[in-house]
Write a protein that holds these residues in place. Structure first.
Motif: not given
Length: 408
Positions: A231-237, A317-324, A326-334, A406-408
């Motif tokens: 994952y290239p967008h945010a190393h902390d996530l 802290p970061r938003s409660n949607m931050a991890f999800n 990141a997963l959506r950007r990988m193509g794993y939404a849903g 896979k990017r959403a």
């Protein structure tokens, strides 16, 4: 407008708004004993001239203008005249109505809910308080907040919750239903309500599994692990997702974690009770891979108290949607969410022969009833071995060709 220019009565709204003050207080008749009073400083109000039971005339204030409109003042005056005709002192009737209105204001659903919140709030984590209060403010209060709670019928609650279903927010609907049902329980046990209008509604509402806990199949897990590692967008996530996988904690427990909770030399993370769902402290053994991820993360956010400080406000802290997200950007939404990693860990560990008690302890699941109260075993050393095996297992699954994200 000067009062000499008034053309008709009852007084028109434009007349009420534009009447000019004079050097002394004056009253302009509106009709049937109702008067509009204007002070030299421009203050305006309504008064009713009425005859007391002893036959003497008196004045009764009906409120200031424009808070009380012309129509509102005429309605009040009419009610008081009716009282007088029935032999009731209008002043006494006014005080009785005011007391009734005050009682009704204290009997609204919102006032009952706020009382319930004040009772429950000391036992909540900040995230729980935000989620619970936010759901009430967004959904329930706009519809039922100003209603007297005993007047709201079960069919109204049913239609309201079904409306949330139609919006597709099933988890939110279930949370609101549970919360409002508990709010009514407060009224019932304190003698202010006989029935709970939300009892039994769950049998007629959707109860499909929460999409918030979606997780990939065993066949799709290796590509997901490789996508996270790349994952290239945010190393902390990226590191946060790896830690979610390797520890089995809830996303909120990791997202709100502080550096002072970790003993990296001992390989242990101690989550305080106030941040746990069941309000009990939880120990999390850290595999060598988890320690490596924490050391990398420390180089990014170690200057702050939080592991995952917000972008704009570092003390939160970061938003409660931050991890999800990141997963959506990988193509794993849903298909995969942060909470879903707990399901994956539970399934893999049980299928590979690890004891149920050890797995449940790692996931901080607490038994219901007396056995849950007295069972204090944490199986820390057994879990340390188990979670090191699990981290090694995940590395083996991820080994192989790197796949593109896979990017959403």
């Amino acid at each position: 407008m000067k009062r000499s220019e008034i053309k008709r009565r009852p007084l028109a709204d434009t007349t009420l708004a534009s009447l000019e003050p004079e050097s002394t207080v004056y009253r302009e008749p509106d009709g049937q004993g109702l008067y509009f009073r204007v002070k030299p400083n421009g203050g305006k109000s309504w008064e009713l001239r009425y005859k007391k039971p002893d036959g003497k005339w008196s004045w009764l204030g009906l409120g200031s203008y424009p808070e009380v409109s012309g129509a509102g003042a005429r309605l009040k005056a009419n009610n008081l005249r009716t009282d007088a005709a029935d032999g009731v002192n209008p002043l006494t009737a006014k005080h009785a109505r005011k007391a009734s209105e005050l009682e009704s204001a204290n009997s609204t659903f919102e006032s009952l809910a706020l009382e319930w919140i004040n009772i429950r709030r000391p036992g909540w984590a900040d995230s729980t308080a935000k989620r619970t209060i936010g759901a009430l403010e967004l959904h329930a209060f706009p519809v039922f907040g100003k209603r007297v709670y005993t007047s709201i019928l079960p069919i109204e609650w049913m239609e309201f919750l079904q409306g949330m279903e139609k919006q597709g927010i099933i988890e939110q609907m279930r949370r609101v239903r549970r919360t409002c049902r508990e709010i009514y329980d407060l009224a019932r046990v304190t003698g202010r309500a006989v029935h709970n209008p939300l009892d039994g509604l769950n049998r007629f509402l959707q109860s499909k599994p929460s999409e918030n806990y979606a997780h990939v199949t065993a066949d799709d897990l290796p590509p997901l692990l490789r996508a996270i590692n790349a994952y290239p967008h945010a190393h902390d996530l990226r590191l946060g997702l790896r830690l979610l996988m390797m520890t089995g904690v809830r996303p909120s427990e990791l997202r709100e974690a502080r550096w002072d909770e970790f003993d990296l030399k001992a390989g242990l993370w101690m989550i305080p009770a106030e941040r746990m769902k069941k309000r009990r402290p939880h120990s999390v053994p850290l595999s060598s891979q988890a320690l490596d991820a924490l050391e990398q993360l420390n180089r990014i956010t170690g200057a702050y108290p939080l592991l995952f400080p917000g972008r704009n406000e570092r003390t939160k802290p970061r938003s409660n949607m931050a991890f999800n997200m990141a997963l959506r950007r990988m193509g794993y939404a849903g298909r995969q969410t942060g909470h879903g990693f707990r399901h994956i860990a539970s399934t893999i560990l049980r299928e590979n022969g690890f004891a149920k008690d050890h797995v449940e302890a790692q996931l901080s699941h607490v038994e219901d009833g007396v056995s849950g109260v007295y069972n204090k075993a944490t199986y820390l050393e057994q879990r340390r071995t188990m979670m090191q095996w699990y981290a090694d297992h995940l590395d083996k699954l991820a080994a192989g060709n790197v796949v593109s994200i896979k990017r959403a």
